[in-house]
Write a protein that holds these residues in place. Sequence first.
Motif, PDB file in Angstrom:
ATOM      1  N   GLY A  58      10.532  -2.758  -7.642  1.00 12.48           N
ATOM      2  CA  GLY A  58       9.234  -3.357  -7.408  1.00 12.48           C
ATOM      3  C   GLY A  58       8.139  -2.370  -7.069  1.00 12.48           C
ATOM      4  N   LYS A  59       8.442  -1.087  -7.034  1.00 16.03           N
ATOM      5  CA  LYS A  59       7.450  -0.070  -6.714  1.00 16.03           C
ATOM      6  C   LYS A  59       6.762   0.424  -7.987  1.00 16.03           C
ATOM      7  N   SER A  60       5.481   0.726  -7.851  1.00 18.76           N
ATOM      8  CA  SER A  60       4.688   1.250  -8.961  1.00 18.76           C
ATOM      9  C   SER A  60       4.544   2.760  -8.810  1.00 18.76           C
ATOM     10  N   VAL A  61       4.993   3.494  -9.833  1.00 17.58           N
ATOM     11  CA  VAL A  61       5.009   4.954  -9.777  1.00 17.58           C
ATOM     12  C   VAL A  61       4.245   5.512 -10.975  1.00 17.58           C
ATOM     13  N   GLY A 113       9.249  17.036 -14.800  1.00 20.87           N
ATOM     14  CA  GLY A 113       8.578  15.739 -14.874  1.00 20.87           C
ATOM     15  C   GLY A 113       9.468  14.670 -15.462  1.00 20.87           C
ATOM     16  N   ALA A 114      10.189  14.995 -16.532  1.00 19.72           N
ATOM     17  CA  ALA A 114      11.080  14.022 -17.159  1.00 19.72           C
ATOM     18  C   ALA A 114      12.209  13.637 -16.221  1.00 19.72           C
ATOM     19  N   ALA A 115      12.741  14.600 -15.463  1.00 13.98           N
ATOM     20  CA  ALA A 115      13.792  14.285 -14.493  1.00 13.98           C
ATOM     21  C   ALA A 115      13.273  13.346 -13.408  1.00 13.98           C
ATOM     22  N   ILE A 116      12.029  13.530 -13.006  1.00  8.63           N
ATOM     23  CA  ILE A 116      11.431  12.649 -12.004  1.00  8.63           C
ATOM     24  C   ILE A 116      11.263  11.242 -12.564  1.00  8.63           C
ATOM     25  N   VAL A 117      10.799  11.136 -13.798  1.00 10.61           N
ATOM     26  CA  VAL A 117      10.670   9.832 -14.449  1.00 10.61           C
ATOM     27  C   VAL A 117      12.036   9.144 -14.498  1.00 10.61           C
ATOM     28  N   ARG A 118      13.053   9.868 -14.935  1.00  6.38           N
ATOM     29  CA  ARG A 118      14.397   9.279 -15.031  1.00  6.38           C
ATOM     30  C   ARG A 118      14.890   8.801 -13.667  1.00  6.38           C
ATOM     31  N   ARG A 119      14.645   9.587 -12.626  1.00  6.85           N
ATOM     32  CA  ARG A 119      15.133   9.221 -11.298  1.00  6.85           C
ATOM     33  C   ARG A 119      14.473   7.945 -10.800  1.00  6.85           C
ATOM     34  N   PHE A 120      13.157   7.862 -10.890  1.00 15.21           N
ATOM     35  CA  PHE A 120      12.481   6.662 -10.395  1.00 15.21           C
ATOM     36  C   PHE A 120      12.833   5.442 -11.248  1.00 15.21           C
ATOM     37  N   ALA A 121      12.933   5.609 -12.558  1.00 13.51           N
ATOM     38  CA  ALA A 121      13.302   4.479 -13.416  1.00 13.51           C
ATOM     39  C   ALA A 121      14.706   3.998 -13.097  1.00 13.51           C
ATOM     40  N   ALA A 122      15.635   4.932 -12.880  1.00 16.87           N
ATOM     41  CA  ALA A 122      17.004   4.551 -12.545  1.00 16.87           C
ATOM     42  C   ALA A 122      17.080   3.844 -11.205  1.00 16.87           C
ATOM     43  N   ASP A 123      16.136   4.164 -10.316  1.00 14.07           N
ATOM     44  CA  ASP A 123      16.108   3.547  -8.993  1.00 14.07           C
ATOM     45  C   ASP A 123      15.263   2.281  -8.952  1.00 14.07           C
ATOM     46  N   ALA A 173      12.068   1.535 -10.214  1.00 16.22           N
ATOM     47  CA  ALA A 173      10.602   1.521 -10.189  1.00 16.22           C
ATOM     48  C   ALA A 173      10.025   1.188 -11.555  1.00 16.22           C
ATOM     49  N   ALA A 174       8.802   0.689 -11.539  1.00 14.36           N
ATOM     50  CA  ALA A 174       7.999   0.563 -12.753  1.00 14.36           C
ATOM     51  C   ALA A 174       7.237   1.869 -12.914  1.00 14.36           C
ATOM     52  N   VAL A 175       7.623   2.671 -13.887  1.00 11.37           N
ATOM     53  CA  VAL A 175       7.130   4.046 -14.005  1.00 11.37           C
ATOM     54  C   VAL A 175       6.205   4.191 -15.208  1.00 11.37           C
ATOM     55  N   THR A 176       5.049   4.783 -14.961  1.00  7.52           N
ATOM     56  CA  THR A 176       4.161   5.241 -16.019  1.00  7.52           C
ATOM     57  C   THR A 176       4.050   6.757 -15.891  1.00  7.52           C
ATOM     58  N   PHE A 177       4.066   7.456 -17.021  1.00  9.50           N
ATOM     59  CA  PHE A 177       3.891   8.897 -16.953  1.00  9.50           C
ATOM     60  C   PHE A 177       2.926   9.348 -18.035  1.00  9.50           C
ATOM     61  N   THR A 178       2.269  10.469 -17.768  1.00  7.54           N
ATOM     62  CA  THR A 178       1.306  11.008 -18.717  1.00  7.54           C
ATOM     63  C   THR A 178       1.907  12.189 -19.473  1.00  7.54           C
ATOM     64  N   TYR A 179       1.313  12.437 -20.622  1.00 10.00           N
ATOM     65  CA  TYR A 179       1.655  13.617 -21.410  1.00 10.00           C
ATOM     66  C   TYR A 179       0.408  14.051 -22.148  1.00 10.00           C
ATOM     67  N   ALA A 180       0.423  15.293 -22.632  1.00 11.84           N
ATOM     68  CA  ALA A 180      -0.716  15.797 -23.402  1.00 11.84           C
ATOM     69  C   ALA A 180      -0.275  16.234 -24.788  1.00 11.84           C
ATOM     70  N   GLY A 181       0.638  17.209 -24.868  1.00  6.68           N
ATOM     71  CA  GLY A 181       0.984  17.763 -26.166  1.00  6.68           C
ATOM     72  C   GLY A 181       2.399  17.510 -26.627  1.00  6.68           C
ATOM     73  N   SER A 182       3.124  16.644 -25.957  1.00  9.41           N
ATOM     74  CA  SER A 182       4.538  16.423 -26.277  1.00  9.41           C
ATOM     75  C   SER A 182       4.783  14.955 -26.603  1.00  9.41           C
ATOM     76  N   ASP A 207       2.336   2.773  -5.463  1.00 12.63           N
ATOM     77  CA  ASP A 207       3.188   3.065  -4.305  1.00 12.63           C
ATOM     78  C   ASP A 207       3.496   4.554  -4.235  1.00 12.63           C
ATOM     79  N   VAL A 208       3.625   5.180  -5.400  1.00  8.78           N
ATOM     80  CA  VAL A 208       3.966   6.603  -5.459  1.00  8.78           C
ATOM     81  C   VAL A 208       3.153   7.269  -6.563  1.00  8.78           C
TER      82      VAL A 208
END
Length: 237
Positions: free
Chosen positions: A6-9, A19-29, A31-40, A77-78
Amino acid sequence: MTAFQGKSVLVLGGSRGIGAAIVRRFAADGAAVTFTYAGSAEAAQALAAETGSTAVVTDSADRDAVIARVRESGPLDVLVVNAGIAVFGDALEQDPDVIDRLFRINVHAPYHASVEAARQMPAGGRIIVIGSVNGDRMPVAGMASYALSKSALQGLARGLARDFGPRGITINVVQPGPIDTDANPEDGPMRDLMHSFLAIKRHGRPEEVAGMVAWLAGPEAGFVTGAMHTIDGAFGA
């Protein structure tokens, strides 16, 4: 695991490496995760499909784009600010425009993102910025601008901790040493030099950094703010 159910990250700079490891960790735990990227873009879309997160393109060198992205994300939340670049070489020969871009990404974006997030962030919110052990120690030549930018994050966290503390919002810096990513592979040309400084003779893993970030974002770290958290195998000891 549902530690962040239920947390928004929002993770700024989440498509690769730490960054990808952080996304994976919060998603596995949970959270509703949004992440940004530029060239990838390809890596970002693959990560979003893998984790059920949302990938959005945002240039961290563009102050207004960063502020808009955080604002449009609603009450977070984060917030994790991971986007960063390094420029190597003789300071006397480097292009000033390139160095200014580094400062926009490594210093300006974390500051403006943190301030904008705090406008809507509820009590108990967490802001975590990925710095570097090079903010404390720079043992090689050619990285002055990078070291300067990572040292600046220390003042950012100490100052904003005072501003946001009365609202129950914490802000901390995680300072990795050598981490095995595309940008700094363990089998790369700098391996022997970097390992010579380490007490634990290996690169760290992105998942280890993500674990520290998750702890700082969790309930056990509610009294931890304005602090630097080094994870470097004693590189800087």
